[in-house]
Design a protein around this motif. Structure first.
Motif, PDB file in Angstrom:
ATOM      1  N   GLY A 213     -16.002  -9.651  -2.083  1.00 49.05           N
ATOM      2  CA  GLY A 213     -15.482 -10.078  -0.824  1.00 49.05           C
ATOM      3  C   GLY A 213     -14.303  -8.563  -1.154  1.00 49.05           C
ATOM      4  N   LEU A 214     -13.331 -10.114  -3.264  1.00 44.56           N
ATOM      5  CA  LEU A 214     -12.171 -10.365  -2.894  1.00 44.56           C
ATOM      6  C   LEU A 214     -11.286  -8.754  -3.296  1.00 44.56           C
ATOM      7  N   THR A 215     -12.483  -7.882  -3.677  1.00 45.28           N
ATOM      8  CA  THR A 215     -12.388  -6.371  -4.499  1.00 45.28           C
ATOM      9  C   THR A 215     -12.360  -6.171  -2.858  1.00 45.28           C
ATOM     10  N   SER A 216     -12.895  -5.967  -2.054  1.00 43.97           N
ATOM     11  CA  SER A 216     -12.691  -5.130  -0.344  1.00 43.97           C
ATOM     12  C   SER A 216     -11.837  -5.383   0.157  1.00 43.97           C
ATOM     13  N   LEU A 217     -10.878  -6.388  -0.093  1.00 41.50           N
ATOM     14  CA  LEU A 217      -9.774  -7.420   0.669  1.00 41.50           C
ATOM     15  C   LEU A 217      -8.573  -6.288  -0.098  1.00 41.50           C
ATOM     16  N   VAL A 218      -8.781  -5.957  -1.481  1.00 48.95           N
ATOM     17  CA  VAL A 218      -7.289  -5.330  -2.098  1.00 48.95           C
ATOM     18  C   VAL A 218      -7.751  -3.783  -2.124  1.00 48.95           C
ATOM     19  N   PHE A 219      -8.852  -3.078  -1.595  1.00 50.83           N
ATOM     20  CA  PHE A 219      -9.436  -1.774  -1.301  1.00 50.83           C
ATOM     21  C   PHE A 219      -8.483  -1.689   0.306  1.00 50.83           C
ATOM     22  N   ALA A 220      -8.417  -2.803   1.146  1.00 52.92           N
ATOM     23  CA  ALA A 220      -8.004  -2.849   2.156  1.00 52.92           C
ATOM     24  C   ALA A 220      -6.302  -2.359   2.275  1.00 52.92           C
ATOM     25  N   ASN A 221      -5.853  -3.775   1.377  1.00 54.31           N
ATOM     26  CA  ASN A 221      -4.670  -3.815   1.420  1.00 54.31           C
ATOM     27  C   ASN A 221      -3.791  -2.341   0.752  1.00 54.31           C
ATOM     28  N   THR A 222      -4.148  -1.630  -0.121  1.00 57.82           N
ATOM     29  CA  THR A 222      -3.845  -0.739  -1.058  1.00 57.82           C
ATOM     30  C   THR A 222      -3.957   0.450  -0.030  1.00 57.82           C
ATOM     31  N   GLN A 223      -4.886   0.461   0.926  1.00 61.68           N
ATOM     32  CA  GLN A 223      -4.981   1.118   2.077  1.00 61.68           C
ATOM     33  C   GLN A 223      -3.931   1.526   3.123  1.00 61.68           C
ATOM     34  N   VAL A 224      -2.987   0.202   3.333  1.00 62.27           N
ATOM     35  CA  VAL A 224      -2.597  -0.177   4.706  1.00 62.27           C
ATOM     36  C   VAL A 224      -1.075  -0.251   4.152  1.00 62.27           C
ATOM     37  N   ALA A 225      -1.076  -0.493   3.258  1.00 60.86           N
ATOM     38  CA  ALA A 225       0.231  -0.767   2.937  1.00 60.86           C
ATOM     39  C   ALA A 225       0.973   0.595   1.755  1.00 60.86           C
ATOM     40  N   ALA A 226       0.298   1.490   1.745  1.00 67.12           N
ATOM     41  CA  ALA A 226       0.267   3.088   1.302  1.00 67.12           C
ATOM     42  C   ALA A 226       0.561   3.762   2.701  1.00 67.12           C
ATOM     43  N   ALA A 227      -0.221   3.836   3.900  1.00 70.91           N
ATOM     44  CA  ALA A 227       0.052   3.543   5.325  1.00 70.91           C
ATOM     45  C   ALA A 227       1.755   3.366   5.761  1.00 70.91           C
ATOM     46  N   ALA A 228       1.570   2.199   5.719  1.00 73.16           N
ATOM     47  CA  ALA A 228       2.957   1.509   6.012  1.00 73.16           C
ATOM     48  C   ALA A 228       4.069   1.573   5.133  1.00 73.16           C
ATOM     49  N   GLY A 229       4.228   2.586   4.411  1.00 81.87           N
ATOM     50  CA  GLY A 229       5.696   2.693   2.977  1.00 81.87           C
ATOM     51  C   GLY A 229       5.506   4.067   3.905  1.00 81.87           C
ATOM     52  N   GLY A 230       4.824   4.935   3.560  1.00 77.67           N
ATOM     53  CA  GLY A 230       5.087   6.385   4.168  1.00 77.67           C
ATOM     54  C   GLY A 230       5.494   6.410   5.423  1.00 77.67           C
ATOM     55  N   LEU A 231       5.193   6.031   6.315  1.00 76.77           N
ATOM     56  CA  LEU A 231       5.079   6.289   7.693  1.00 76.77           C
ATOM     57  C   LEU A 231       7.016   5.105   8.207  1.00 76.77           C
ATOM     58  N   GLY A 232       7.476   3.733   7.222  1.00 76.71           N
ATOM     59  CA  GLY A 232       8.679   3.522   6.905  1.00 76.71           C
ATOM     60  C   GLY A 232       9.369   3.949   6.884  1.00 76.71           C
ATOM     61  N   TRP A 233       9.242   4.754   5.871  1.00 73.91           N
ATOM     62  CA  TRP A 233      10.181   5.922   5.017  1.00 73.91           C
ATOM     63  C   TRP A 233      10.045   7.247   6.333  1.00 73.91           C
ATOM     64  N   LEU A 234       9.473   7.570   6.666  1.00 72.79           N
ATOM     65  CA  LEU A 234      10.022   9.057   7.466  1.00 72.79           C
ATOM     66  C   LEU A 234      10.304   8.725   8.724  1.00 72.79           C
ATOM     67  N   VAL A 235      10.225   6.750   9.624  1.00 72.68           N
ATOM     68  CA  VAL A 235      10.983   6.799  10.231  1.00 72.68           C
ATOM     69  C   VAL A 235      12.512   6.961   9.964  1.00 72.68           C
ATOM     70  N   ILE A 236      12.855   6.023   8.277  1.00 72.80           N
ATOM     71  CA  ILE A 236      14.103   5.985   8.594  1.00 72.80           C
ATOM     72  C   ILE A 236      14.821   7.272   8.231  1.00 72.80           C
ATOM     73  N   GLU A 237      14.138   7.529   7.983  1.00 69.05           N
ATOM     74  CA  GLU A 237      14.404   9.314   6.694  1.00 69.05           C
ATOM     75  C   GLU A 237      14.683  10.416   8.320  1.00 69.05           C
ATOM     76  N   TRP A 238      14.067  10.388   9.236  1.00 65.04           N
ATOM     77  CA  TRP A 238      13.698  11.292  10.414  1.00 65.04           C
ATOM     78  C   TRP A 238      15.076  10.228  10.863  1.00 65.04           C
ATOM     79  N   SER A 239      15.390   9.430  10.991  1.00 66.78           N
ATOM     80  CA  SER A 239      16.795   9.082  11.754  1.00 66.78           C
ATOM     81  C   SER A 239      17.858   8.684  11.288  1.00 66.78           C
ATOM     82  N   ILE A 240      17.797   8.482   9.706  1.00 65.76           N
ATOM     83  CA  ILE A 240      19.315   9.222   9.417  1.00 65.76           C
ATOM     84  C   ILE A 240      19.592  10.106   9.003  1.00 65.76           C
ATOM     85  N   ARG A 241      18.959  10.845   8.342  1.00 69.65           N
ATOM     86  CA  ARG A 241      18.809  12.636   8.082  1.00 69.65           C
ATOM     87  C   ARG A 241      18.577  13.506   8.825  1.00 69.65           C
TER      88      ARG A 241
END
Length: 408
Positions: A213-241
């Protein structure tokens, strides 16, 4: 764990090699990839001979591992925790190798190749091995209670801060601030970024050393954090540049992955989303404001992504950690345990000081025996031709050095 180990090596080469190789100019593709590939060769041998033993050998005063496993002595098919000892040792060796390779991003295009080889040997011996022992091998930070699930302090802060230190010691490229570095091949870069994202599941989830179960949690956390980071950067860049870019979105995803690495097994999925999302602005600020303010030449933003997001991730672990998802961990500040945040800050400070002082000393010592950086002519020609005589593309011709010389 055999598969996870192989995938972590795969994220090193071709993953990081393509990621970095796509970002540099076409004159330095081969040399940049060579840094990643050769660090894998060198660190693997060092790891077998003495690196693993210094990291995971019997604890000596909380400071370093003993010589129990020197030359892989006493490493065999027997269980080491939940898996065979051979597998654990090689899995950890893959971590050490990619940590060294990340540093090359800060000094791409100008470090002399012999100096890089010597640096790889000395750095993994005197910087990585002690820190790995302190955090994972039963050393003083482990005993203190600092949490680092898969390498926030050991991998990302160490490599990011070391890349910044090396960039300052070796000095900027001759064309730095005179010519904007434009990625020569965004397609290669994206393939590398996607490979890193893929490999990060093995990097993080594999660190659970089991399938549960711990492995599955880590797997899920890895995917969600990556997607959030990519989307966050996209919004910042789109807003500023006012322009969203593929390089930006992929960089944000990598920042999110860095941020979640130390916390992956200690936080909930919603916390992982927040950690990944905040990783984007802290890394963006590091690259576009701190770097420009202090004008250092971190070529491929190893510090901006790995160092800064790694620091955030280690601190975030002290904020969001909760026993509700992992009984082996401690609660963080938001769950009533302020002491855990203090432990994380101590870990961050230790990694920053060790990386800064240790990298500075190692480079100065290397400089006594061989040149640290290539000549002006070699740099302007590009290291693919000037040193390796191996251009990445057949269309790359010899460069007229005279026309590219910059007045002193």
């Amino acid at each position: 764990m055999l598969v996870a180990t192989a995938i972590v090596i795969f994220m090193h080469v071709p993953g990081l090699a393509l990621f970095y190789g796509g970002l540099v100019s076409e004159r330095n593709v081969v040399s940049t990839m060579m840094h990643s590939f050769v660090s894998l060769l060198v660190v693997t041998i060092v790891w077998v001979l003495w690196g693993y033993s210094l990291s995971f050998g019997g604890d000596i005063a909380g400071l370093i591992g003993g010589l129990d496993f020197l030359g892989f002595n006493n490493v065999g098919e027997e269980a080491f925790g939940t898996i065979p000892h051979y597998v654990f040792a090689i899995f950890q060796g893959a971590f050490a190798a990619i940590t060294v390779a990340i540093i090359s991003g800060g000094i791409a295009g100008r470090i002399a190749f012999p100096a890089w080889i010597l640096f790889s040997i000395l750095w993994v011996t005197f910087i990585y091995a002690p820190m790995a022992h302190w955090v994972w091998g039963g050393g003083w930070l482990y005993k203190l209670g600092e949490l680092d699930f898969a390498g926030g302090t050991v991998v990302h802060i160490l490599s990011g801060v070391s890349a910044l230190t090396a960039a300052i010691v070796i000095g900027p490229r001759y064309e730095h601030l005179k010519k904007e570095l434009v990625p020569h091949n965004i397609v290669l870069f994206l393939i590398g970024a996607a490979t890193l994202w893929f490999g990060w599941f093995a990097f993080n989830a594999g660190s659970a050393l089991s399938a549960n179960g711990l492995t599955s949690l880590v797997f899920a956390n890895t995917q969600v954090a990556a997607a959030a980071g990519g989307l966050g950067w996209l919004v910042i860049e789109w807003s500023i540049r006012k322009r969203p870019t593929l390089v930006g979105a992929a960089t944000g995803a990598i920042a999110g992955l860095v941020g979640i690495t130390p916390a992956a097994g200690f936080v909930t999925v919603l916390s992982a989303l927040v950690i990944g999302l905040i990783s984007a602005p802290v890394s963006y600020f590091g690259i576009h404001f701190i770097k420009r303010r202090f004008r250092y030449d971190d070529t491929l933003d190893a510090f901006g992504v790995h160092g800064i997001a790694g620091i955030w991730g280690a601190i975030a672990t002290g904020l969001f950690a909760t026993k509700t998802v992992n009984s082996a961990g401690n609660n963080g500040l938001f769950y009533g345990n302020a002491e855990q945040l203090l432990h994380q800050l101590i870990g961050v400070g230790t990694a920053v000081v060790l990386a800064t002082v240790g990298t500075f000393i190692i480079l100065k010592v290397i400089g006594l025996f061989t040149q640290l950086r290539v000549s002006r002519e070699e740099e302007l020609m590009g290291l693919d031709l000037s040193f390796h005589e191996e251009p990445a593309y057949s269309t790359v011709k010899d460069i007229d050095i005279k026309s590219e010389k910059v007045s002193s």
